[in-house]
Scaffold this motif. Structure first.
Motif, PDB file in Angstrom:
ATOM      1  N   TRP A 294       0.847  -1.198   0.000  1.00 15.98           N
ATOM      2  CA  TRP A 294       0.000   0.000   0.000  1.00 15.98           C
ATOM      3  C   TRP A 294       0.888   1.256   0.000  1.00 15.98           C
TER       4      TRP A 294
ATOM      5  N   TRP B  32      -1.946   0.525  -4.755  1.00 12.02           N
ATOM      6  CA  TRP B  32      -1.097  -0.641  -4.505  1.00 12.02           C
ATOM      7  C   TRP B  32       0.064  -0.663  -5.499  1.00 12.02           C
TER       8      TRP B  32
ATOM      9  N   VAL C 257      -7.367  -6.451  -3.239  1.00 16.33           N
ATOM     10  CA  VAL C 257      -6.324  -7.190  -2.525  1.00 16.33           C
ATOM     11  C   VAL C 257      -6.960  -8.427  -1.889  1.00 16.33           C
TER      12      VAL C 257
END
Ligand code: HEM
Ligand code: SF4
Lengths: 99, 546
Positions: free
Chosen positions: A17, A22, A49
């Motif tokens: 993160w 991401w 995720v």
């Protein structure tokens, strides 16, 4: 520092993160402070995720990010026994960072 | 080799379609990870350190050339060009994308393969002697019985939610080449007064509480074979501990009840089951058996005059080390080492898999076997074809001459790939292999089985190594314990820890120290294990810790 990591739901790739998104590169990971649980839940619900979790890390004097546990350093780089498959295939010494 | 009938194929195809739908629902959000995880695990799809990992079942380790080529294609098309053959005779891919998984399963189904029951608390892939059908010492070919067990255990509704995973191995000779007594059920086919039957060993296993299975019944007639297995499972399913994951394996139940009480309960259940007539009809066994005839080389091109190998000394060394006798005259079994010096034990590239497939097709009646030692066996090779086979393997880096020697190391994926690991296994294996290759002691040491696991789960069989290595986490750094005296063979034994652990370089030195002590103290004809058994732990401890 606190880092948030997990795997990309679709590809399984290790991701970190960055504060707004991401990244596959741990170098871009942000210190998430105390907001980790909340962001993890939100991102997981949005299917960006899978299996997110929080870890401790350190920021070096040069600004680089180093996860606290060897397992996450191996995740960050790739298998130490296959330098060609890591994120730094051209750097034969990259594995030293893991240990 | 067994070929799917319409039922087998329909079951596998239906599962692919079902999983395709489940993946679609996961990706579009109709399924959460909590809902999806058990579904993907039922199809062998794990989430590991770097990506999803897919474990593909290889029933009793047997593959034909077409299947091996399909495994190569999957490695190339969906993974990063390689796969890892495991101690349970399966293959694992390390870099799978979730979105590709249904296509991979569909490709597998086209060659009669799947990933069903390679995870979860069910009866896992059945393993068997890799020399099945080739070994001179077998009373019968164990594969038809392994196949019967596969069919019985596939989607068995009563045994799809056992207290814990369940692993079965089948052999048919006194020699144990399948770690039979380290399985939840180990079956040895035996003959008594001309009648075929099975010995049942129950309650073995590795993991955190390793145990060697006691003999529960010395002879089960072959036409009550499945019924007896069902009785063994039923008692476990009823009384196995579901409250504690670490006490849930059948080995704990058998140990806590005692073999006699467990046997008594099984016999009672068995007597009851016999009244229900659950044994599959004899005709089914005969149908299966018909698939496992002697090797047919008729379709092979006639042997042409062989040019001698280009390096006769290397060929002779390989032949002496890696070629095993066969029950048919003029035939041998040849082991393809997946343990090149300094390589990753059990890994094969797509190219290598294709070479193996070609060799199986050309030289081994279209068959190869994954061995629990993470090598590949060609079971039925004509002796006259060996030079040509060797040349082909040597070209592909597949002709390392080290079967059962110190370089033939079993290693689990360890911390380089596995999310449960405490330490890396592969680099330790690589360093040991290189160290002994450099010193040239490998051949002199003879049979020396070295096995490494990256954590207590023991996927690398460390308890059963003549020398075992266990990776542990010591305050955040990798540390390695050394074990001596284990064996997975007919002289099954569990290794003992020597003492305090070592760091990565220290463990390589430690292995050399114990190997040197063996070389210095061995008596004629003794293997490392024999010398250890004669001398005991003390001299080894002395050499290690002074
Ligand atoms: C990387 C993913 C893997 C995971 C998550 C995994 C997980 C486990 C776990 C949790 C156990 C302990 C079970 C127990 O004691 O109840 C175990 C045992 C075992 N696994 Fe694995 N494993 C993995 C890979 C492998 C590989 C690559 C092999 C073969 C090289 C393997 C073969 C075995 C064997 C032979 C055992 C011990 C036998 C027994 O069940 O007692 N596993 N595994
Ligand atoms: S022994 Fe441990 S580290 Fe090795 S594969 Fe099994 S679970 Fe992973």
């Amino acid at each position: 520092m606190k880092l948030l990591t997990g795997n990309d739901l679709r590809t399984g790739a290790v991701i970190w993160w960055t504060g707004s998104n991401w990244s596959p590169h741990v170098a871009e990971a942000a210190d998430i402070g105390s907001a980790g649980e909340e962001i993890a839940a939100r991102e997981e619900a949005a299917r960006r995720v899978v299996a997110p979790y929080l870890i401790d890390g350190e920021r070096g004097p040069d600004g680089s990010v180093r996860p606290g546990h060897i397992k996450d350093r191996i995740r960050a780089l790739g298998p130490t026994v296959r330098p060609d498959l890591t994120l730094k295939p051209a750097d034969p010494a990259a594995g030293n960072w893991v240990i | 080799m067994y070929a799917y009938d319409q039922y087998d194929q329909a079951m596998v195809d239906a599962r692919v379609a079902e999983f395709r739908d489940q993946v679609a629902r996961r990706l579009d959000g109709r399924l959460s990870e909590d809902q999806f995880k058990p579904l993907r695990l039922m199809n062998g799809l794990y989430l590991q350190l770097h990506a999803y990992m897919l474990r593909v079942a290889i029933p009793y380790g047997t593959l034909n050339a077409r299947q091996m080529r399909a495994l190569a294609d999957i490695a190339e098309q969906y993974d990063r060009g390689y796969g890892h053959f495991t101690t349970r005779q399966n293959i694992q891919y390390n870099w799978i994308k979730l979105a590709d998984a249904p296509d991979i399963l569909a490709d597998l189904a086209r060659v009669e393969m799947h990933a069903i029951q390679t995870s979860g608390n069910c009866i896992r892939n059945i393993s068997a002697d890799h020399l099945a059908g080739a070994a001179a010492d077998e009373v019968c070919d164990p594969r038809p019985y392994a196949e019967l067990l596969r069919q019985w255990s596939s989607f068995h509704p009563e045994f799809s939610a056992l207290p814990r995973k369940f692993k079965i191995a089948v052999i048919a000779s006194e020699a144990d080449r399948a770690a039979m007594r380290l399985h939840d059920i180990g079956i040895r086919m035996v003959e008594r007064e001309g009648t075929l039957g099975a010995q049942f060993y129950v309650g073995g296993g590795m993991g955190r509480t390793p145990m060697i299975a006691p003999l529960i019944r010395d002879f089960v007639p072959v036409d009550q074979f499945i019924t007896y297995a069902e009785a063994c499972l039923r008692v476990y399913n009823r009384h196995g501990r579901r409250d504690n994951k670490y006490k849930a394996r059948i080995k704990i139940l058998v140990h806590e009840l005692g073999a006699d009480e467990y046997r008594r309960q099984v016999e009672e259940e068995f007597a009851h089951l016999l009244t229900l007539g659950i044994e599959p009809p004899r005709a089914e066994l005969e149908r299966i058996k018909a698939h496992f005839g002697p090797p047919i080389h008729a379709e092979l091109p006639p042997l042409t005059a062989q040019a001698g190998p280009s390096d006769p000394a290397a060929f002779a060394e390989w032949r002496a080390a890696n070629v095993l006798p066969h029950k048919l005259p003029g035939h041998v079994a040849a082991v393809i080492s997946l343990k090149p010096i300094g390589g990753i034990p059990g890994d094969a590239t797509a190219e290598q898999m294709r070479v193996i497939a070609d060799c199986a097709a050309l030289y081994s009646a279209d068959e190869c076997r994954v061995m629990h030692t993470q090598n590949i066996l060609l079971p039925h090779v004509r002796e006259a074809d060996l030079p040509a086979l060797y040349a082909r393997l040597a070209d592909a880096g597949l002709a390392t001459a080290n079967l059962d020697q110190v370089g033939d190391i079993i290693a689990c994926p360890g911390l380089d790939y596995c999310s449960l690991a405490n330490a890396r296994s592969i680099p330790v294996a690589q360093k040991i292999s290189q160290r002994f290759a450099a010193s040239g002691k490998g051949a002199a040491l003879g049979e020396l089985k070295l096995k490494i696991s990256g954590c207590i789960n023991a996927c690398g069989h460390h308890h059963a190594g003549h020398i075992g290595i266990l990776g542990v986490d010591r305050k955040g750094t990798e540390n390695y314990q050394l074990l001596l005296g284990g064996s997975e063979a007919e002289d099954a034994a569990l290794g003992k820890i020597t003492g305090p652990g070592f760091d990565e370089d220290g463990i390589v030195d430690a292995v050399e120290t114990v190997a040197d002590l063996y070389l210095a103290r061995r008596e004629a004809g003794e293997r490392f294990l024999d010398t250890y058994r004669r001398l005991g732990m003390e001299p080894f401890k002395e050499a290690l810790y002074g």
